[in-house]
Structures are given as structure tokens and as C-alpha cells.
Design a protein around this motif. Structure first.
Motif, PDB file in Angstrom:
ATOM      1  N   GLU A  15      13.192   4.479   8.570  1.00  0.00           N
ATOM      2  CA  GLU A  15      12.389   5.273   7.630  1.00  0.00           C
ATOM      3  C   GLU A  15      11.069   4.584   7.319  1.00  0.00           C
ATOM      4  O   GLU A  15      10.029   5.247   7.185  1.00  0.00           O
ATOM      5  CB  GLU A  15      13.176   5.527   6.338  1.00  0.00           C
ATOM      6  N   ILE A  16      11.087   3.264   7.201  1.00  0.00           N
ATOM      7  CA  ILE A  16       9.843   2.507   6.999  1.00  0.00           C
ATOM      8  C   ILE A  16       8.908   2.729   8.178  1.00  0.00           C
ATOM      9  O   ILE A  16       7.699   2.965   8.014  1.00  0.00           O
ATOM     10  CB  ILE A  16      10.152   1.008   6.812  1.00  0.00           C
ATOM     11  N   ALA A  17       9.463   2.657   9.389  1.00  0.00           N
ATOM     12  CA  ALA A  17       8.650   2.863  10.590  1.00  0.00           C
ATOM     13  C   ALA A  17       8.057   4.268  10.606  1.00  0.00           C
ATOM     14  O   ALA A  17       6.886   4.460  10.965  1.00  0.00           O
ATOM     15  CB  ALA A  17       9.500   2.621  11.832  1.00  0.00           C
ATOM     16  N   LYS A  18       8.847   5.262  10.196  1.00  0.00           N
ATOM     17  CA  LYS A  18       8.348   6.639  10.151  1.00  0.00           C
ATOM     18  C   LYS A  18       7.186   6.771   9.176  1.00  0.00           C
ATOM     19  O   LYS A  18       6.166   7.416   9.473  1.00  0.00           O
ATOM     20  CB  LYS A  18       9.479   7.582   9.735  1.00  0.00           C
TER      21      LYS A  18
ATOM     22  N   LYS B 265       3.378   7.786  10.219  1.00  0.00           N
ATOM     23  CA  LYS B 265       2.812   9.003   9.629  1.00  0.00           C
ATOM     24  C   LYS B 265       1.457   8.732   8.987  1.00  0.00           C
ATOM     25  O   LYS B 265       0.581   9.609   8.942  1.00  0.00           O
ATOM     26  CB  LYS B 265       3.790   9.554   8.587  1.00  0.00           C
ATOM     27  N   ASN B 266       1.280   7.486   8.518  1.00  0.00           N
ATOM     28  CA  ASN B 266       0.021   7.106   7.862  1.00  0.00           C
ATOM     29  C   ASN B 266      -0.955   6.398   8.804  1.00  0.00           C
ATOM     30  O   ASN B 266      -1.908   5.753   8.355  1.00  0.00           O
ATOM     31  CB  ASN B 266       0.312   6.229   6.652  1.00  0.00           C
ATOM     32  N   GLY B 267      -0.696   6.512  10.105  1.00  0.00           N
ATOM     33  CA  GLY B 267      -1.646   5.989  11.090  1.00  0.00           C
ATOM     34  C   GLY B 267      -1.536   4.505  11.350  1.00  0.00           C
ATOM     35  O   GLY B 267      -2.432   3.924  11.973  1.00  0.00           O
TER      36      GLY B 267
ATOM     37  N   LYS C 107       0.819  -1.212   0.000  1.00  0.00           N
ATOM     38  CA  LYS C 107       0.000   0.000   0.000  1.00  0.00           C
ATOM     39  C   LYS C 107       0.854   1.262   0.000  1.00  0.00           C
ATOM     40  O   LYS C 107       0.550   2.237  -0.704  1.00  0.00           O
ATOM     41  CB  LYS C 107      -0.926   0.004   1.220  1.00  0.00           C
ATOM     42  N   PHE C 108       1.931   1.235   0.783  1.00  0.00           N
ATOM     43  CA  PHE C 108       2.772   2.424   0.906  1.00  0.00           C
ATOM     44  C   PHE C 108       4.071   2.318   0.102  1.00  0.00           C
ATOM     45  O   PHE C 108       4.995   3.108   0.291  1.00  0.00           O
ATOM     46  CB  PHE C 108       3.080   2.694   2.386  1.00  0.00           C
TER      47      PHE C 108
END
Length: 414
Positions: free
Chosen positions: A157-160, A164-166, A143-144
Motif C-alpha cells: 500500500e505504501i508503494a501504491k 500514485k503521487n509520481g 510528506k505523504f
């Protein structure tokens, strides 16, 4: 007449017990395995009733120790791997019995057999090889448009992006301290690397090395991407949360896959090794022999217990075990299910296992204080709770292991 009644009762009891074997374990997911083993033995003309009982993993070791010491234990138990203080103590106290004279171990590699061997004798039939790492929900990665990370910074960065997208990036079962030690150890084989761990084993470095403290700090910094209240959550909570998409990633082992698919057959799970610090470093997986199926000193039905153990040493048992649990069987020659993630993890086991480790299967857990039980398990909880710093966790490891580990004592001039 009364004597006759008593004699008949005793004989009936013997007849009832004659075909029964009691097995205790910490793995509730194996219940179906033993039902199928019972059926296979019946096909072979061996009518043996297997009574399988699973206990809460955190209570298991204490339960079997008390039961075997008081003579109320089962015929067979799942034992922990060697080297390891808990299993060694049980052997030295005569509570686990050697089985070399009964079992054909030709279907096992010597590396696997080393994990059940003490003073030249084998104490149990190895049942699984475990691979740990980071498991992720493929739906969120797709999805991201996220890719499996090649470095620690890419993982952050993946975790961020997820946060950020809930989406909760990581679900951590912090209530169960052993999972935090496992997390530290699986990160250690890639972030520190096997070369550094080898130096630690040889006494050429120690726990106060800035690299070890840096790993502690990186893990502590990562907690902002864990679920709220993670120190109060269990592995049961984690299984449900991950299976139903309440978190994108978990630090865990392949044994969890069975539970996730049982809870949510539609979940698509991916796997990657914890990434190292830089792209020029090679990632590694923490791989270990999970445990063994072991004969106890409380055995009441030796003949049938031996038959069960003999079957456990065959490829047929490995096939049953793998197809039910999606774990890698310790026995060679088993037929594995055609499941992509299992095939990937088997490939990692064969090609990317770290040759040096410091959690289960390591020299640092063979005596007290243990790096596993007495340092990292409580220490990780304390660090995550903010009660100690990453530097203090390093000091705790140094102080504990230098009490007894000779290479470290020599390094420190003790």
C-alpha cells in the motif's frame, strides 16, 4: 662493479618493501579507514605504509584467485565469511593462511569467530557485521504521512501511494544479481520466518513448499513498483538515485548509508525490517558477518602484515571503522558514532537477528550448485525478466540443492 650495483638495487628494493603492506578489497569505502590505521600505527612507533586497492565487487573474487595462484597477489585480502565455498576453496588450496598463533581474538564473540574458523583454525580478523532490510527516504514518508509497515500488504500500500503521487517506490539494482538474492533472503526471514527456514535446513520441508513459491510470487508482483529498466541498473546507479530522491526505498544493507550521506549530506534515511505477512508474526532482520581481513600465501612482508592484523583485532580499529563507514564493527568494545540510524540498526542486530538463514552464512552456499550463486542470483533475474515463473524458480532451487544436500536428498528418497 656490476655485481655491486645489482646488490645495492636489491637492498634498496628490500628496504622499500620492508615497511609496506598491500591490501586488496571489494570495499572502496574503506580507503579512509586504512589511512587512519596507518596513522595510528605510526603513533605506536610502527612505520608501515599501507597500500589499499579496491576492485569492483563483482570482479573481486576472480581477481584475487588468479593473483594468489600466480604469486602476484597482495599480503592481505578481504575474504568472504564461512561457511562458504569460495573461501573454503582458497583455504584448502593453501592461499589463505591461519593466524591463530599471531592474533589475540579475545575481543570477538564465538558467533563472530565461527565465521572465520575452518577445521579449528582461524583465517582472518572479522571486520564488520552487516544488517540488511529496507531503507527509506524520510522526506517522502513525512510528506505523504506514511508509517513504517507492519505487514507485507501495508508495504504494498505504501508503494501504491508513492507511485500514485509520481514517486518511484523502489530502486532495484537488478544488473547485479547478488542484490536480488539478498532481497529474496531478507524477505525470507520475515515472510517465511526462521521456523520455516529451520525446517528447510532439517529436511522437514523443501523448496516446493507453497510458502516458498508464494514468496517468489510476491516479489515478482512487487516489480511493478520498481524503476523502469531496473534490470539494467547497478548499485552505483541506486546509490545516486536514492541519495538524490529519485526513489523512496531500497532493499539494501547498512553499508550503503555512508555513500548516501557522502552524495547528499541532507538526506534523512530511515530503516525497517521487511514486514511479515500478518501482525501476529514477528519481523526479523538478516544479519551476517561481512568478511575478514586475511593473510595470504603471497605475503611478502610477514612482520608488518602481522602488525596490521593485530591492530585490526583491537577496539581502536573498530572505532575507526565504525566512524568512517557507519558499519557495525565485528570487534567488541568499539566506540560507535552517535548516528540514530546506526544505533537503530545495532539494536536490530542485537534483538531481531534471524537465527536461521539461507543466503550468506548458510549451509546452502557451502557446495555446488549454490543457492546463492547458481540458483537465486540468475533465477531472480530470469523471473523478473519474465523468462521463468515463480514456480519454476522453486523447481530450480529444489533440483540444484537436492543434488548434494543430504537432508533434502533423504526427504526426496534419493
Amino acid at each position: 662493479m656490476r655485481k655491486l650495483v645489482v646488490l645495492v638495487a636489491v637492498l634498496l628494493c628490500v628496504l622499500v618493501l620492508a615497511g609496506e603492506v598491500n591490501i586488496w578489497s571489494w570495499r572502496s569505502q574503506d580507503a579512509e579507514v586504512w589511512k587512519q590505521v596507518e596513522e595510528e600505527l605510526r603513533k605506536m612507533g610502527k612505520d608501515i605504509k599501507i597500500n589499499f586497492t579496491a576492485f569492483v565487487p563483482t570482479e573481486y573474487d576472480a581477481k584475487i584467485a588468479v593473483a594468489l595462484q600466480t604469486g602476484t597477489g597482495p599480503d592481505i585480502v578481504y575474504s568472504r565469511r564461512l561457511p562458504g565455498g569460495r573461501t573454503q576453496t582458497m583455504i584448502e588450496n593453501g592461499l589463505y593462511l591461519p593466524i591463530d598463533e599471531y592474533i589475540d581474538f579475545s575481543n570477538f564473540s564465538q558467533t563472530i569467530l565461527n565465521s572465520v574458523t575452518f577445521q579449528g583454525k582461524k583465517y582472518g580478523v572479522p571486520f564488520a557485521v552487516q544488517v540488511v532490510g529496507i531503507f527509506y527516504n524520510k522526506e517522502y514518508f513525512n510528506k505523504f504521512k506514511l508509517k513504517e509497515p507492519e505487514t507485507w500488504d501495508e508495504l504494498v500500500e505504501i508503494a501504491k501511494t508513492l507511485k500514485k503521487n509520481g514517486i518511484t517506490p523502489f530502486f532495484i539494482p537488478g544488473k547485479e544479481a547478488w542484490t536480488l538474492t539478498m532481497q529474496h533472503a531478507m524477505c525470507g526471514v520475515s515472510v517465511l520466518g526462521p521456523e520455516w527456514i529451520k525446517k528447510l535446513i532439517d529436511g522437514e520441508t523443501d523448496f516446493l513448499d507453497p510458502k516458498f513459491t508464494d514468496l517468489n510470487r510476491r516479489l515478482n508482483d512487487l516489480k511493478v513498483y520498481y524503476q523502469d529498466g531496473f534490470l539494467a541498473n547497478s548499485t552505483t546507479d541506486m546509490d545516486a538515485a536514492f541519495a538524490f530522491g529519485q526513489a523512496a526505498m531500497v532493499f539494501y544493507g547498512i553499508w550503503g548509508y555512508q555513500n548516501w550521506k557522502n552524495l547528499n549530506p541532507d538526506i534523512e534515511v530511515g530503516y525497517f525490517m521487511v514486514p511479515p505477512l500478518t501482525k501476529d508474526q514477528k519481523p526479523y532482520a538478516y544479519v551476517y558477518m561481512d568478511g575478514a581481513i586475511t593473510l595470504t600465501s603471497n605475503v611478502k612482508n610477514l612482520k608488518d602484515s602481522i602488525e596490521v592484523l593485530k591492530f585490526c583485532a583491537t577496539p581502536k580499529f573498530g572505532t575507526i571503522f565504525a566512524n568512517i563507514t557507519y558499519n557495525i564493527p565485528a570487534v567488541s568494545g568499539a566506540e560507535l558514532p552517535k548516528v540514530p540510524i546506526l544505533e537503530e540498526v545495532v539494536d536490530v542486530y542485537l534483538k531481531h537477528a534471524s537465527p536461521y538463514v539461507y543466503w550468506v552464512g548458510s549451509v546452502f552456499v557451502t557446495q555446488k550448485p549454490s543457492l546463492y550463486d547458481d540458483v537465486l542470483s540468475p533465477g531472480m533475474q530470469e523471473m523478473y525478466a519474465g523468462r521463468i515463473t515463480p514456480e519454476e524458480l522453486s523447481k530450480k532451487a529444489q533440483e540444484a540443492i537436492s543434488q548434494w544436500y543430504e537432508p533434502l536428498k533423504k526427504r526426496l528418497g534419493k
